[in-house]
Design an enzyme around this catalytic site. Structure first.
Site, mmCIF file in Angstrom:
data_model
loop_
_atom_site.group_PDB
_atom_site.id
_atom_site.type_symbol
_atom_site.label_atom_id
_atom_site.label_comp_id
_atom_site.label_asym_id
_atom_site.label_seq_id
_atom_site.Cartn_x
_atom_site.Cartn_y
_atom_site.Cartn_z
ATOM 1 N N GLU A 83 0.830 -1.202 0.000
ATOM 2 C CA GLU A 83 0.000 0.000 0.000
ATOM 3 C C GLU A 83 0.863 1.251 0.000
ATOM 4 O O GLU A 83 2.015 1.229 0.430
ATOM 5 C CB GLU A 83 -0.899 0.009 1.224
ATOM 6 C CG GLU A 83 -0.118 0.133 2.501
ATOM 7 C CD GLU A 83 -0.980 0.008 3.753
ATOM 8 O OE1 GLU A 83 -2.120 -0.453 3.664
ATOM 9 O OE2 GLU A 83 -0.477 0.391 4.816
ATOM 10 N N CYS A 99 -0.678 2.166 9.144
ATOM 11 C CA CYS A 99 0.278 1.247 8.586
ATOM 12 C C CYS A 99 -0.304 -0.174 8.467
ATOM 13 O O CYS A 99 -0.711 -0.761 9.456
ATOM 14 C CB CYS A 99 1.438 1.256 9.568
ATOM 15 S SG CYS A 99 2.829 0.346 9.124
HETATM 16 N N1 SAH Z 1 9.273 -0.064 10.214
HETATM 17 C C1 SAH Z 1 9.345 1.360 10.237
HETATM 18 C C2 SAH Z 1 8.380 2.053 9.293
HETATM 19 C C3 SAH Z 1 6.989 1.499 9.111
HETATM 20 S S1 SAH Z 1 5.810 1.704 10.367
HETATM 21 C C4 SAH Z 1 9.186 1.869 11.656
HETATM 22 O O1 SAH Z 1 9.005 1.065 12.556
HETATM 23 O O2 SAH Z 1 9.306 3.069 11.874
HETATM 24 C C5 SAH Z 1 5.384 3.403 10.340
HETATM 25 C C6 SAH Z 1 4.912 3.925 11.697
HETATM 26 O O3 SAH Z 1 3.569 3.492 11.967
HETATM 27 C C7 SAH Z 1 5.775 3.422 12.828
HETATM 28 O O4 SAH Z 1 6.075 4.443 13.743
HETATM 29 C C8 SAH Z 1 4.868 2.373 13.448
HETATM 30 O O5 SAH Z 1 5.261 2.087 14.740
HETATM 31 C C9 SAH Z 1 3.513 3.045 13.292
HETATM 32 N N2 SAH Z 1 2.351 2.176 13.536
HETATM 33 C C10 SAH Z 1 2.224 0.864 13.347
HETATM 34 N N3 SAH Z 1 1.023 0.406 13.755
HETATM 35 C C11 SAH Z 1 0.357 1.495 14.223
HETATM 36 C C12 SAH Z 1 -0.941 1.684 14.812
HETATM 37 N N4 SAH Z 1 -1.783 0.675 14.986
HETATM 38 N N5 SAH Z 1 -1.281 2.938 15.181
HETATM 39 C C13 SAH Z 1 -0.431 3.967 14.999
HETATM 40 N N6 SAH Z 1 0.795 3.849 14.447
HETATM 41 C C14 SAH Z 1 1.198 2.620 14.069
#
Ligand code: SAH
Length: 348
Positions: free
Chosen positions: A90, A330
């Site tokens: 996505e 995400c």
């Molecule tokens: N792997 C990388 C980038 C992808 S995730 C990282 O960890 O930064 C992008 C962001 O979305 C990250 O900060 C992740 O922790 C956050 N994220 C994942 N699931 C989420 C959720 N349910 N609610 C809010 N943010 C979320």
């Protein structure tokens, strides 16, 4: 398999022409045709001879994503793509007043296993190639009839777990003959892979770094993010501090607020202590409630947490909600889409 032309940096494309006894200047022309004129096939090129066009058609491929689904709201749009091998990824466009930001996926699935994130439910299937990231930009611009000025690597996947392809991607989109999205307009978001943060620090390009911290100590972070057992909070903050100093940039500290888990006043105060002496600002992200069962704190708790950061001299924002009606968190679109496919008889 043929090389995809969108996986070639300009110097590599020049080498390609030179190795075939063609004029190296053709590489610059081709780059402009691909990224500025956005040609869809080599046969559209009328300034190269037939022999060159045939050679390009035989040796390089152009096109590899299929747009499966598009959802738009006023300030955001979500696109779901199928890759050539059937995997889906996505891409999310966010409209800001300073331009359009595109949230790009870097892997199919993710191995980091953060307990609140839906991207990792299916584990990493594979790394995306550089052209599969470049094409997310070109396809988004086309599908939404817009142009993209900023990139955040916050889609599905851990960008620093796909280091070489991500660096190639940054070099390709940074080329002035091409998309001309400079590295300083690119933010790499990581769960905290220290060796790669060090490598990034020693690179010439000046990308922005965002650290998904999400907790102020090893105890809570270790329970939320398995990577913390490999790279603990203290060493991680040293790596981030050093990155900020060398690049002379503020790091974004991302902090998801999960009700009852990391949203107490004590956590806020501990976070302030941890960030002392680090050039950064904090982006508080009230968690998106997914199938994983985590709850977003009440508004008052979020405001309290935020207030403690400000009172302690930290720069912080509470993340603006983009496309909450679109399930823009995400991994959510892909999750929802796969559910739908399963419901209608499996993913084809
Ligand atoms: N792997 C990388 C980038 C992808 S995730 C990282 O960890 O930064 C992008 C962001 O979305 C990250 O900060 C992740 O922790 C956050 N994220 C994942 N699931 C989420 C959720 N349910 N609610 C809010 N943010 C979320």
């Amino acid at each position: 398999m043929k090389n995809n032309v969108y996986s070639l940096t300009l110097p590599k494309l020049e080498d390609f022409f030179v190795a075939r006894s063609e004029n190296k200047a053709k590489a610059k022309i081709l780059y402009s045709l691909l990224y500025k004129d956005k040609i869809a096939s080599f046969s559209e090129i009328d300034i190269f001879g037939l022999r060159t066009i045939k050679m390009l058609e035989e040796e390089l491929s152009l096109d590899e994503l299929v747009l499966l689904e598009k959802r738009e709201s006023k300030d955001a749009a979500k696109l779901l793509f199928r890759l050539f091998d059937g995997n889906s990824i996505e891409t999310v466009l966010m409209r800001h007043d300073y331009g359009n930001g595109l949230c790009v996926s870097t892997q199919a699935g993710c191995n980091m296993g953060c307990v609140f994130c839906e991207s990792g439910i299916n584990k990493k299937i594979r790394n995306l190639e550089a052209h599969e990231m470049v094409l997310q930009i070109l396809y988004a611009e086309k599908a939404l009839n817009t142009s993209v000025s900023h990139i955040t690597l916050m889609g599905i996947g851990e960008p620093l777990d796909n280091y070489d392809n991500v660096m190639k991607f940054i070099d390709i989109i940074g080329c002035q003959r091409g998309l001309d999205i400079a590295a300083r307009h690119v933010t790499i978001s990581t769960c905290g892979l220290i060796p790669q943060i060090e490598m990034l620090k020693n690179r010439e390009t000046h990308s922005n770094l965002a650290l998904s911290l999400h907790a102020p100590n090893d105890e809570i972070r270790g329970a939320l993010m398995p990577i913390n057992k490999v790279y603990g909070v203290k060493k991680l903050m040293e790596a981030v501090k050093s990155y900020s100093l060398v690049k002379n940039k503020k790091t974004t500290i991302e902090y998801i607020l999960l009700s009852g888990i990391n949203d107490s006043d004590e956590c806020a105060k501990e976070l302030c202590g941890l960030l002392n002496g680090i050039k950064c600002y904090v982006n508080l992200i009230p968690c998106n409630e997914t199938s994983l069962g985590f709850k977003r704190p009440e508004k008052e708790r979020i405001d309290n947490f935020y207030r403690i950061l400000l009172d302690n001299g930290k720069r912080a924002t509470i993340r603006r909600e983009f496309g909450s009606g679109l399930k823009a968190a995400c991994g959510q679109l892909r999750g929802g889409f796969i559910d739908k496919l399963k419901y209608s008889g499996g993913e084809q």
